[in-house]
Design a protein around this motif. Structure first.
Motif, PDB file in Angstrom:
ATOM      1  N   GLN A   1     -11.943 -52.457  20.009  1.00 52.01           N
ATOM      2  CA  GLN A   1     -10.173 -51.971  21.353  1.00 52.01           C
ATOM      3  C   GLN A   1      -8.981 -51.791  20.217  1.00 52.01           C
ATOM      4  O   GLN A   1      -8.112 -50.585  20.666  1.00 52.01           O
ATOM      5  CB  GLN A   1      -9.918 -52.873  21.796  1.00 52.01           C
ATOM      6  N   VAL A   2      -8.799 -52.234  19.003  1.00 53.68           N
ATOM      7  CA  VAL A   2      -7.505 -51.893  18.154  1.00 53.68           C
ATOM      8  C   VAL A   2      -7.726 -50.985  17.364  1.00 53.68           C
ATOM      9  O   VAL A   2      -6.528 -50.734  17.530  1.00 53.68           O
ATOM     10  CB  VAL A   2      -7.161 -53.274  17.163  1.00 53.68           C
TER      11      VAL A   2
ATOM     12  N   LYS B   1      -7.943 -50.057  -0.092  1.00 61.48           N
ATOM     13  CA  LYS B   1      -8.110 -50.997   1.486  1.00 61.48           C
ATOM     14  C   LYS B   1      -7.881 -51.559   2.357  1.00 61.48           C
ATOM     15  O   LYS B   1      -8.108 -52.121   3.358  1.00 61.48           O
ATOM     16  CB  LYS B   1      -7.905 -52.135   0.243  1.00 61.48           C
ATOM     17  N   ARG B   2      -6.285 -50.593   2.718  1.00 64.56           N
ATOM     18  CA  ARG B   2      -5.805 -50.902   4.041  1.00 64.56           C
ATOM     19  C   ARG B   2      -6.007 -50.092   4.625  1.00 64.56           C
ATOM     20  O   ARG B   2      -5.305 -49.749   6.013  1.00 64.56           O
ATOM     21  CB  ARG B   2      -4.491 -51.613   3.668  1.00 64.56           C
ATOM     22  N   SER B   3      -7.011 -49.319   4.145  1.00 64.27           N
ATOM     23  CA  SER B   3      -6.828 -46.888   5.391  1.00 64.27           C
ATOM     24  C   SER B   3      -8.109 -47.468   6.141  1.00 64.27           C
ATOM     25  O   SER B   3      -9.331 -48.678   6.000  1.00 64.27           O
ATOM     26  CB  SER B   3      -7.546 -46.591   4.550  1.00 64.27           C
ATOM     27  N   LEU B   4      -7.282 -47.108   7.729  1.00 65.96           N
ATOM     28  CA  LEU B   4      -8.204 -47.482   8.403  1.00 65.96           C
ATOM     29  C   LEU B   4      -8.761 -46.035   8.998  1.00 65.96           C
ATOM     30  O   LEU B   4      -9.468 -45.982  10.345  1.00 65.96           O
ATOM     31  CB  LEU B   4      -7.272 -47.504   9.575  1.00 65.96           C
ATOM     32  N   ILE B   5      -8.710 -45.263   8.510  1.00 62.38           N
ATOM     33  CA  ILE B   5      -9.407 -43.386   8.708  1.00 62.38           C
ATOM     34  C   ILE B   5     -10.552 -43.762   9.345  1.00 62.38           C
ATOM     35  O   ILE B   5     -10.870 -42.835  10.129  1.00 62.38           O
ATOM     36  CB  ILE B   5      -8.457 -42.894   7.752  1.00 62.38           C
ATOM     37  N   ALA B   6     -11.351 -44.381   8.752  1.00 62.16           N
ATOM     38  CA  ALA B   6     -12.899 -44.124   9.169  1.00 62.16           C
ATOM     39  C   ALA B   6     -13.067 -44.564  10.039  1.00 62.16           C
ATOM     40  O   ALA B   6     -14.198 -44.891  10.659  1.00 62.16           O
ATOM     41  CB  ALA B   6     -13.866 -45.003   7.711  1.00 62.16           C
ATOM     42  N   TYR B   7     -11.955 -45.651  10.514  1.00 58.44           N
ATOM     43  CA  TYR B   7     -12.327 -46.751  11.940  1.00 58.44           C
ATOM     44  C   TYR B   7     -11.980 -46.770  12.979  1.00 58.44           C
ATOM     45  O   TYR B   7     -12.047 -46.834  13.865  1.00 58.44           O
ATOM     46  CB  TYR B   7     -12.551 -48.545  11.177  1.00 58.44           C
ATOM     47  N   ASP B   8     -10.823 -45.000  13.308  1.00 53.57           N
ATOM     48  CA  ASP B   8     -10.189 -45.065  14.466  1.00 53.57           C
ATOM     49  C   ASP B   8     -10.827 -43.480  15.437  1.00 53.57           C
ATOM     50  O   ASP B   8     -10.071 -43.391  16.386  1.00 53.57           O
ATOM     51  CB  ASP B   8      -8.512 -44.180  13.555  1.00 53.57           C
ATOM     52  N   HIS B   9     -11.565 -43.268  15.184  1.00 56.50           N
ATOM     53  CA  HIS B   9     -12.385 -42.860  15.632  1.00 56.50           C
ATOM     54  C   HIS B   9     -14.155 -42.733  15.881  1.00 56.50           C
ATOM     55  O   HIS B   9     -14.393 -43.247  15.230  1.00 56.50           O
ATOM     56  CB  HIS B   9     -12.346 -40.841  15.575  1.00 56.50           C
TER      57      HIS B   9
ATOM     58  N   MET C   1     -17.903 -41.038  17.898  1.00 55.13           N
ATOM     59  CA  MET C   1     -17.943 -42.528  17.359  1.00 55.13           C
ATOM     60  C   MET C   1     -18.482 -42.288  15.840  1.00 55.13           C
ATOM     61  O   MET C   1     -19.037 -41.224  15.653  1.00 55.13           O
ATOM     62  CB  MET C   1     -19.105 -43.563  18.066  1.00 55.13           C
ATOM     63  N   THR C   2     -18.359 -42.716  15.015  1.00 54.91           N
ATOM     64  CA  THR C   2     -18.396 -42.798  13.736  1.00 54.91           C
ATOM     65  C   THR C   2     -19.185 -43.524  12.711  1.00 54.91           C
ATOM     66  O   THR C   2     -19.276 -44.807  13.738  1.00 54.91           O
ATOM     67  CB  THR C   2     -17.304 -42.470  13.049  1.00 54.91           C
ATOM     68  N   PRO C   3     -20.111 -43.636  11.681  1.00 53.95           N
ATOM     69  CA  PRO C   3     -20.574 -44.121  11.276  1.00 53.95           C
ATOM     70  C   PRO C   3     -20.143 -45.667  10.844  1.00 53.95           C
ATOM     71  O   PRO C   3     -20.238 -46.700  10.401  1.00 53.95           O
ATOM     72  CB  PRO C   3     -21.558 -43.710  10.282  1.00 53.95           C
ATOM     73  N   GLY C   4     -18.917 -45.000  10.084  1.00 52.59           N
ATOM     74  CA  GLY C   4     -18.122 -46.269   9.948  1.00 52.59           C
ATOM     75  C   GLY C   4     -17.510 -46.749  11.153  1.00 52.59           C
ATOM     76  O   GLY C   4     -17.639 -48.527  10.082  1.00 52.59           O
TER      77      GLY C   4
END
Length: 294
Positions: A44-45, A286-294, A1-4
């Motif tokens: 989940q997503v 703004k549409r970046s998901l990199i910080a939230y996908d792991h 899990m990341t702080p993001g």
């Protein structure tokens, strides 16, 4: 899990607690609140778990520190299947918080949402009578399911959306969607669409009824007006690519109309939450998901 991801879920929980009134219930309050349910759905997503079974197993092992109570798979699925209207309400509330809500540009388009792949499933599915066969020109293939109609801001924040049988014309569905959510459209806006929305009656309706200015690529059989608009059209295509790629839209797993609606809304909520949080934290993309996908 990341702080993001931790920060995003905490921010969404606080936002819902402050801005979204919980629905009235009779009886004992649920052990998992609506805000916690939607935080779980977003996690989940973003973490890439199309299967609720795998996600709940992961949540009990890794997310217990973030939630006071974690349900079992059956309870989670039951709550999520009925949460579609609440999720739509939260998406609109998030969209109103981003600066581009007041912009005069809206992107509109539709994309296939397959719900079955075999003839036997089509005949036995609870979705029979709601779904239909359609043709996807982008991939030159037929599909059985719905079409997702989506209106977004320039960076992809969902404004309004709906699911419709693919046999219904695109212009008819978009007209009904804009009539339903006319409060989300204001005079002077520019709507950027594709050639599927071409039609004098449709464009006249947008102009006369809603005061918006429709723009789309020119067809070969009409005079030059706006050109091809290929670069601008890639904006909405990139939004659909995000939904179908990292957010696993086509692997929604819905088996009933309410289930498909809720799981589509779940993906849109994850996208809306990420865009809203990226605006809040000053992230460049703004549409970046990199910080939230792991």
């Amino acid at each position: 899990m990341t702080p993001g991801l931790d920060a995003l879920l905490a921010a969404l929980y606080v936002f819902m607690d402050d801005h979204v009134a919980p629905p009235r219930r009779i009886g004992r309050p649920p052990r998992l609140t609506d805000a916690e349910l939607l935080c779980l759905a977003v996690a989940q997503v973003l973490l890439g778990f199309p299967s609720a079974r795998h996600f709940i197993r992961f949540a009990h092992a890794r997310l217990g520190r973030l939630f006071r109570y974690l349900p079992q798979q059956s309870a989670y699925n039951k709550r999520l299947n009925t949460a579609g209207p609440l999720i739509s309400h939260v998406i609109e509330a998030l969209a109103r918080q981003v600066p581009t809500w007041n912009d005069n540009l809206r992107l509109i388009d539709s994309t296939p949402l397959p719900c079955a792949a075999s003839r036997e499933t089509v005949k036995r599915s609870d979705l029979a009578g709601h779904c239909g066969y359609g043709y996807c020109r982008s991939h030159s293939r037929f599909f059985w399911g719905f079409r997702l109609y989506l209106v977004t801001t320039a960076e992809g924040m969902p404004v309004t959306w709906c699911l419709a049988n693919p046999k219904i014309g695109e212009r008819e569905v978009m007209t009904a969607l804009l009539h339903r959510d006319h409060h989300l459209v204001h005079a002077g806006q520019v709507t950027l669409a594709d050639k599927g929305f071409a039609g004098k009656e449709f464009e006249a309706l947008l102009t006369e009824w809603f005061g918006v200015h429709p723009i789309r690529p020119d067809r070969k059989d009409e005079p030059v007006r706006h050109g091809r608009l290929a670069r601008s059209r890639q904006w909405i295509e990139a939004v659909f690519d995000t939904l179908k790629g990292p957010l696993s839209l086509e692997h929604h797993g819905g088996r009933t109309p309410a289930g498909v609606f809720a799981r589509t809304a779940q993906r849109l909520l994850a996208l809306a939450t990420a865009i809203w949080h990226n605006w809040t934290t000053g992230t460049k993309t703004k549409r970046s998901l990199i910080a939230y996908d792991h």
